[in-house]
Every structure is written in C-alpha cells, then in structure tokens.
Design a protein around this motif. Sequence first.
Motif, short mmCIF file in Angstrom:
data_model
loop_
_atom_site.label_atom_id
_atom_site.label_comp_id
_atom_site.label_asym_id
_atom_site.label_seq_id
_atom_site.Cartn_x
_atom_site.Cartn_y
_atom_site.Cartn_z
N LEU A 152 0.70 -1.00 -0.12
CA LEU A 152 -0.15 -0.31 -0.16
C LEU A 152 0.92 0.93 -0.37
O LEU A 152 0.90 2.21 -0.92
N GLU A 153 1.59 0.93 0.57
CA GLU A 153 3.13 2.25 0.67
C GLU A 153 3.47 2.01 -0.77
O GLU A 153 3.85 4.10 -1.39
N ARG A 154 4.03 1.47 -1.19
CA ARG A 154 4.42 1.50 -2.66
C ARG A 154 3.16 2.03 -3.97
O ARG A 154 3.87 2.78 -4.56
N ALA A 155 2.40 2.29 -3.43
CA ALA A 155 1.09 2.41 -3.98
C ALA A 155 0.92 4.36 -4.31
O ALA A 155 0.34 4.94 -4.42
N GLY A 156 1.91 4.44 -2.97
CA GLY A 156 1.45 6.27 -2.33
C GLY A 156 0.96 6.58 -1.74
O GLY A 156 0.26 7.39 -1.70
N LEU A 157 0.32 5.22 -1.04
CA LEU A 157 -1.04 5.25 0.79
C LEU A 157 0.40 5.92 1.51
O LEU A 157 0.76 4.86 1.49
N ARG A 158 -0.60 6.48 2.37
CA ARG A 158 -0.16 6.62 3.99
C ARG A 158 -0.66 5.76 5.07
O ARG A 158 -1.83 5.40 4.31
N VAL A 159 0.02 5.12 5.00
CA VAL A 159 -0.61 3.38 6.20
C VAL A 159 0.09 3.67 7.34
O VAL A 159 0.91 3.80 7.86
N SER A 160 -1.21 3.41 7.96
CA SER A 160 -0.79 3.43 9.74
C SER A 160 -1.78 1.68 10.08
O SER A 160 -3.02 0.93 9.43
N ALA A 161 -0.85 0.29 10.85
CA ALA A 161 -1.34 -0.51 10.56
C ALA A 161 -0.90 -0.83 11.90
O ALA A 161 -0.29 -0.60 12.59
N PHE A 162 -2.25 -1.71 12.53
CA PHE A 162 -1.95 -2.33 14.04
C PHE A 162 -2.75 -3.48 13.92
O PHE A 162 -2.43 -4.89 13.40
N GLY A 163 -2.58 -4.65 15.07
CA GLY A 163 -2.51 -5.77 15.49
C GLY A 163 -4.01 -6.78 15.75
O GLY A 163 -4.43 -7.36 15.72
N SER A 164 -4.29 -5.35 16.56
CA SER A 164 -5.67 -5.01 17.77
C SER A 164 -6.70 -4.75 16.82
O SER A 164 -6.06 -3.00 16.82
N THR A 165 -8.24 -4.36 17.14
CA THR A 165 -8.90 -3.20 17.07
C THR A 165 -8.94 -1.87 18.30
O THR A 165 -8.66 -0.89 18.31
N ARG A 166 -8.17 -2.62 19.78
CA ARG A 166 -8.15 -1.45 20.32
C ARG A 166 -7.34 -1.00 20.09
O ARG A 166 -7.50 0.38 20.37
N GLU A 167 -5.55 -1.42 19.43
CA GLU A 167 -4.87 -0.15 19.73
C GLU A 167 -5.47 0.15 17.89
O GLU A 167 -4.74 1.82 18.13
N ALA A 168 -6.25 0.38 17.66
CA ALA A 168 -6.08 0.48 15.68
C ALA A 168 -7.14 2.30 15.82
O ALA A 168 -7.38 2.36 15.68
N GLN A 169 -8.25 1.82 17.85
CA GLN A 169 -9.57 3.05 17.96
C GLN A 169 -9.45 4.75 17.33
O GLN A 169 -9.87 4.80 16.49
N ASP A 170 -8.42 5.18 17.73
CA ASP A 170 -8.02 6.32 17.92
C ASP A 170 -7.32 6.32 16.94
O ASP A 170 -7.79 7.87 16.68
N ALA A 171 -6.76 5.40 15.60
CA ALA A 171 -6.50 6.44 14.27
C ALA A 171 -7.24 6.40 13.03
O ALA A 171 -7.11 7.24 12.11
N LEU A 172 -8.53 5.60 13.55
CA LEU A 172 -9.95 5.03 12.68
C LEU A 172 -10.20 7.36 12.45
O LEU A 172 -11.11 7.08 10.87
N THR A 173 -10.52 8.09 12.99
CA THR A 173 -11.23 9.47 12.87
C THR A 173 -10.85 9.81 11.99
O THR A 173 -10.85 11.08 10.93
N ALA A 174 -8.83 9.40 11.32
CA ALA A 174 -8.06 9.94 10.64
C ALA A 174 -8.16 9.05 9.71
O ALA A 174 -7.22 9.40 7.84
#
Length: 243
Positions: free
Chosen positions: A21-43
């Motif tokens: 995804l990064e090679r395709a020019g996208l910005r990526v935030s990757a997480f191992g669980s839904t709890r870790e990712a919660q705060d990133a979803l608004t962006a």
Amino acid sequence: MSHVVVIEDEGTVRDVLRFHLERAGLRVSAFGSTREAQDALTAADVLVLDWMLPGESGLGFLRRLRADQELRRLPVLMLTARAAEAERVEGLETGADDYLTKPFSAAELVARVRALLRRSQPDAPQHLGNGPLNIDLAAAEARMDGRRLNLTRREFDLLAFLTQHAGRVYSRTELLDRVWGADFLGGERTVDQHVTQLRAHLGDDPGQPDFLETVRGKGYRMRPRTAERAESGRTLPDRAESA
C-alpha cells in the motif's frame, strides 16, 4: 495523501499489506488489534480489516463501527481466509464495502483499496489554492507565484493538509496523527521542524506570517489568503531545506 488503516494480527501479513500500500503511494497505519487502532480511525480514509482477530473479531468490530455515528461511513475492505459464499455474504451484509480472500495478489489489494477511495471521495479536489500558493495533489507538486517548491514528501503532505483546511487550528498532536500517522514514533518537535522548513520554502516571516501561523498554546494554522499577496516584491529563497 489518502490514509489507510490496517488491522491485521499476523505480523508478516501486516508488513506485506503495509509494503504494497505504501509503494502504491498511500499513507498506512497498521495495527495488530482493534483496540490499538481505535484512535487512528478518525483520520482514516479506508480501513483494511482482518476477519479473525484476537479478542474482538473483525466482524464484531465492524458491527460496532457501523453503529458509530462518526465512523459509520468509513469504507471497509474485509480481509480473510474465509472463502465460502455464505461467509462473504455475512461480511458484506454486516457492513463491509468489499471483500478480499487470502492469499491475495498485491495488484488486487491496491486496486480494491483505490476503488473504495474513488467511491468514497468522488468529488475530492485535485488542486488546492490559497492566494499565490497552488497545490497539485495528483502530481504531488506545490507552486508559489508559479514557481515550483522543492519539498520533501512529508513537507508536501503537511502543506497540503493545512491548505485544505485553511483557517482551522491544529495541535501538534493532531498534525502528527493526520499527516504522519498514529503509529509514528517521533515527537511533537517533528512538526515544529517541518513548519520551520515550510516557512523557508514559502518565504514566510515567522513573526508576521502570510501563510503558516503559530497560534499560541494551540498549534498551527494556514491563514486563508486572497488571490493577491499582501506584500509585493517578496522573493522566495533559492535554497531548499531538507527534512
């Protein structure tokens, strides 16, 4: 730059998703669980969500997501080894926008994510303007009074984000989240350094800026500008700063 959040508990698969995804020019935030990712979803602009996750399943999380007023319209690509038709239908009826089974090809992954972005942002602008500043998002190019600015990738992303939201104040923490991503490990000083570099590119006086304004105790904002510059005769620096 579009922001993709990935939730995948298998580290190897998570790394593969991020890489392509990064090679395709996208910005990526990757997480191992839904709890870790919660705060990133608004962006996030798109969520790539694994079905089988530790603790809360991806399907259970998707149900909660679709009940959340703020996040209910976030496009979701469900990623899973479950290939049976009944399971695919269950994922789609729960609220997934698309479905990709493992193993998957990098080309199909990127194509499906881009298709979700196109559908969710059909009227997204390709050009941004603020007075003499013009930004071409498709070409990742910024110009001041017609002169191309020699920006790093992160400088461009920060300038484009602040220009798109001209007039709104963002804290350093918000800018780190929106531009660098929630999994970025650097500190708030990174934002200050990049603002300083952008001011040099723009010919901005920190004490009386035409563009990037410091709002004491709150953060930074891009000042909305008219078509004409407030001061004539100002020149841009010939030397580009590096990040």
